[in-house]
Design an enzyme around this catalytic site. Structure first.
Site, PDB file in Angstrom:
ATOM      1  CD  GLU A 421       2.938   5.792  -8.496  1.00 18.34           C
ATOM      2  OE1 GLU A 421       2.106   6.081  -7.640  1.00 18.34           O
ATOM      3  OE2 GLU A 421       2.994   6.333  -9.614  1.00 18.34           O
ATOM      4  CD  GLU A 452       0.923   8.451 -11.386  1.00 16.56           C
ATOM      5  OE1 GLU A 452       1.513   9.467 -11.809  1.00 16.56           O
ATOM      6  OE2 GLU A 452       0.945   8.117 -10.184  1.00 16.56           O
ATOM      7  CD  GLN A 474       0.279   4.818  -4.531  1.00 18.96           C
ATOM      8  OE1 GLN A 474       0.557   6.006  -4.411  1.00 18.96           O
ATOM      9  NE2 GLN A 474       1.148   3.854  -4.295  1.00 18.96           N
ATOM     10  CE1 TYR A 478      -3.160  12.167  -7.393  1.00 17.05           C
ATOM     11  CE2 TYR A 478      -2.929  10.119  -6.182  1.00 17.05           C
ATOM     12  CZ  TYR A 478      -3.137  11.480  -6.198  1.00 17.05           C
ATOM     13  OH  TYR A 478      -3.329  12.173  -5.038  1.00 17.05           O
ATOM     14  CG  HIS A 523      -6.259  10.034  -1.297  1.00 15.14           C
ATOM     15  ND1 HIS A 523      -5.942  11.280  -0.828  1.00 15.14           N
ATOM     16  CD2 HIS A 523      -5.108   9.488  -1.748  1.00 15.14           C
ATOM     17  CE1 HIS A 523      -4.647  11.477  -0.969  1.00 15.14           C
ATOM     18  NE2 HIS A 523      -4.120  10.415  -1.532  1.00 15.14           N
TER      19      HIS A 523
END
Ligand SMILES: Cc1ncc(C[n+]2csc(CCOP(=O)(O)OP(=O)(O)O)c2C)c(N)n1
Ligand SMILES: [Mg+2]
Length: 731
Positions: A421, A452, A474, A478, A523
């Protein structure tokens, strides 16, 4: 009245014999006459041979289990119309099969001279070491020479790889890479009706349609073998057609295995369409399921006897027998052939009895992830580019160094492909792939659909087509979203194919915590234990630019040489870090010296006469180096070991530094339970290290937003405190 049969397979056998014996040639024959008729008859005998072979294998599987010689009883009975699909395809078309595609397997084996389809399956059922694909590690349909890629028991998990392979066949062509498959190959992928609802299937089919919509070639034939049941749960009548029959871009071809002449034409048509149009087709093959889900399944606990017996009329063997009789065979010819096939299979099973089984731990695990480090080192040297893509001889950040190295490997090996991505025009969320698409073109560096499972599926398919895929996920959170493609598919293929198939692949994943200004768990995910316990998977985690270059070259070289599957875990918070001890010191920049980093070898930051070793990786390395600096001002000399590899762990290097310093502090930024540290302390204890040791880690928590993250993430203060305490301990 027929006597009450002893078992479901006896009942099925009796019903089939009875119905065949009642067939007569008096019904109108097909239009063909003369040589055409002979060819038609030969074709149906061929189909019957595969179908009856598969049926008898199901019966014999149960007999073998009763004798303690067989270990698998999920059969294909009722699904044997899938032989028609094999008959319409070529043996060079890659096949990823449903566990009920036994007749397909035998029909395909019959197309390849010298094949031993029946024996292969028997050896699989019996877990024999000479079985040609899994070698006794599982019962799967697979064979390198038949282009049947073995599948796991995880339903629908083969679809992302199948779609990835269909897409990769043409990518390989654009890359000038020999895929090993003909230009007009069709990928066939079969699965059950309940499996068609699985998100993995839904996602993979969607990915194929998205690609076709973008006018990319996707030569895939989806075959839904619809028996109306998922173990005990009925699929509502009409559901598969409702779900897939009216999907724009997806041609839908229905076929009924109990009406073989009509089904045969539909199957031929479906295959011809995929082959010529290079677009996905969904073949909805209606089947029945005989003998329950598996040998242990008591079907009568959830189905009515009447419904089970009504299915006998739809037996695909009976349907083929009827077609044979229409074309001039007699019922007794068919019964004789049926019996002869059964007798041959029983004889073969008896002959294989007492065959060799896997005899040792070493033999079982031998194909898991063999390593040839010398060859990998020399291949890694070949990945150092010269000319315009040569590494810049200047200090680089982690992100710059990964970017340089990706450029080098793309330049040095045309098989390399980078995708994910946002990796294309944008160059990745953090700029790590910036400029690569412009330099190497959209065939080799490109954006993918936001899924994914499909990204990893493309990697898995591309690996089968001769490409060295470097997919990017990413964020670590994920990857967890799609983990089975790594765990269940990538990591197992070598094992379940005794090395006949490999998945060369380097999965780049941005991960770990300590991002400032961009917070929250997803994240800053620091959960790596799920990766560390995948057998054979290599996990690299660089903390500095030069190590990133060396580790990445090694992973790519290992993929090329040994088919190694690796995860390249990139600490996001270090991507753009320049400084180590003080603002402006540029202490975390490094020059790539072009070396490789042998798998399982750490980097040592030595200190003369160290009293204490700090064992760390990722963000923990610069943290530990700063702590070591502060400790030195307090008279404690600490050296630092950067593990670089989280799987396999660099145990020799760990023991060496621990032994030299006499005390070991594990500095683990991942979680206390299930992080990396548990493995390190265990390795020290198991290998006889008796000096004082302890560990510090982050909390067993998800990571909260903003500054609250500091309450759960390991801090330099905690490392320092633990180091001082450890240096004062006597044992
Ligand atoms: C992901 C996953 N979940 C659950 C199972 C357990 N399981 C094995 S077969 C099966 C039913 C599959 O039904 P269907 O797709 O219709 O295939 P069939 O057996 O009817 O041919 C289930 C739930 C599994 N193997 N994989
Ligand atoms: Mg089913």
């Amino acid at each position: 009245m027929s006597p009450s049969p002893a078992s479901p397979s006896d009942a099925l056998d009796a019903a089939l014999r009875h119905a065949i014996s009642e067939l007569s040639g008096s019904e109108p024959a097909m239009a063909a006459t003369g040589p055409d008729r002979a060819a038609t008859l030969a074709m149906w005998w061929r189909v019957f041979q595969a179908q009856a072979g598969s049926r008898w294998l199901d019966v014999v599987a149960r007999e073998l289990q009763a004798l303690g010689e067989g270990f698998y009883t999920i059969g294909s009975a009722g699904h044997e119309a899938n032989a028609l699909v094999a008959d319409a395809l070529r043996p060079t078309d890659p096949a990823l099969l449903h566990y009920r595609s036994g007749a397909f397997y035998l029909a395909r084996a019959a197309q390849v001279p010298g094949s031993t389809g029946v024996r292969d399956v028997l050896q699989g059922l019996m877990g024999l070491a000479d079985e040609p694909i899994a070698g006794g590690r599982h019962k799967v349909f697979g064979h390198r020479a038949l282009n049947v890629i073995p599948q796991t028991s995880t339903i629908a998990s083969q679809l992302p790889r199948a779609v990835g392979l269909a897409m990769a066949l043409h990518r390989a062509d654009r890359l000038g890479v020999e895929s090993g498959y003909p230009e007009d190959a069709v990928v066939v992928c079969s699965f059950g009706d309940a499996s068609a609802n699985h998100s993995t299937a839904v996602g993979a089919i969607n990915t194929s349609l998205n690609a076709a919509y973008r006018k990319l070639p996707v030569p895939i034939l989806f075959v839904c073998e619809d028996n109306g049941l998922g173990i005990s749960v009925p699929t509502p009548d009409g559901w598969i057609e409702q779900a897939y029959g009216h999907r724009p871009g997806l041609r839908y071809d229905p076929a009924d295995g109990s009406a073989p002449t009509v089904a045969w034409a539909a199957v031929q048509d479906a295959v011809a369409h995929v082959r010529s149009q290079r677009r996905p087709v969904f073949l909805h093959l209606r089947t029945v399921r005989f003998l329950g889900h598996a040998g242990s399944d008591v079907e009568m606990s959830y189905r009515r006897r009447g419904a089970v017996e009504a299915d006998y009329a739809r037996d695909p063997l009976l349907a083929t027998a009827r077609t044979l009789v229409h074309n001039g065979a007699t019922a007794s010819d068919v019964l004789q052939r049926y019996d002869a096939i059964g007798a041959e299979i029983r004889t073969e099973a008896a002959r294989l009895g007492g065959g060799r089984r896997l005899g040792s731990t070493a033999e079982v695990i031998e194909p898991l992830s063999p390593r040839r480090p010398e060859l990998v080192t020399s291949a890694a040297a070949g990945l150092r580019a010269t000319g315009p893509h040569a590494p810049p001889a200047q200090p680089r950040t982690l992100a710059e160094s990964i970017n340089d190295t990706l450029a080098q490997v793309l330049s040095a090996d045309r098989r390399v492909m980078v995708f994910g991505e946002d990796v294309g025009a944008k160059g990745g969320v953090y700029g790590v792939t910036r400029g690569l698409q412009r330099r190497f073109g959209t065939a080799r560096v490109f954006d993918t659909i936001l899924d994914e499972q499909s990204i990893l599926g493309l990697g898995l398919g591309a690996g089968l087509a001769g490409i060295i895929p470097i997919p990017e996920i990413q964020y670590l959170a994920y990857l967890h979203n799609a983990e089975d493609q790594l765990r269940g598919e990538a990591a197992t293929l070598r094992f379940f194919s005794t090395g006949a198939y490999v998945n060369p692949m380097v999965v780049r994943v941005a991960g770990l915590a300590y991002q400032k200004g961009f917070g929250g768990h997803f994240h800053n995910d620091n959960a790596v234990a799920a990766l560390r316990d995948i057998p054979g998977l290599v996990v690299a985690c660089p903390s500095r630019g030069d190590d990133a270059a060396a580790l990445l070259r090694t992973c790519v070289a290992a993929a090329a040489i040994d088919g190694t599957v690796s995860v390249f875990l990139e600490p996001i918070a270090l991507y753009h870090t320049h400084d180590l001890h003080a603002p402006g010191d540029d202490g975390w920049l490094a020059v790539d010296d072009g070396s490789d980093a042998p798998i399982g070898r750490a980097r040592h930051y030595p200190v003369d006469g160290a009293d204490l070793a700090l064992i760390s990786f990722g963000n923990g390395v610069p943290m530990s180096l700063r702590v070591a600096e502060r400790l030195s001002r307090q008279g404690i000399r600490a050296d630092v070991l950067d593990l670089r590899w989280l799987a396999p762990l660099p145990v020799d290097d760990l023991l060496a530094v621990a032994a030299a310093a006499g005390r070991a502090l594990v500095v683990d930024e991942t979680r206390h339970g299930g992080g990396v540290g548990e493995g390190l302390i265990t390795a020290l204890v198991e290998n006889g290290f008796t000096g004082p040791m302890s560990r510090v880690s982050s909390q067993d928590s998800f990571v909260p937003l903003g500054r609250a993250a500091n309450h759960v993430l390991l801090s330099e203060h905690e490392i320092e405190k633990a180091a001082i305490a450890l240096s004062e301990r006597n044992s």
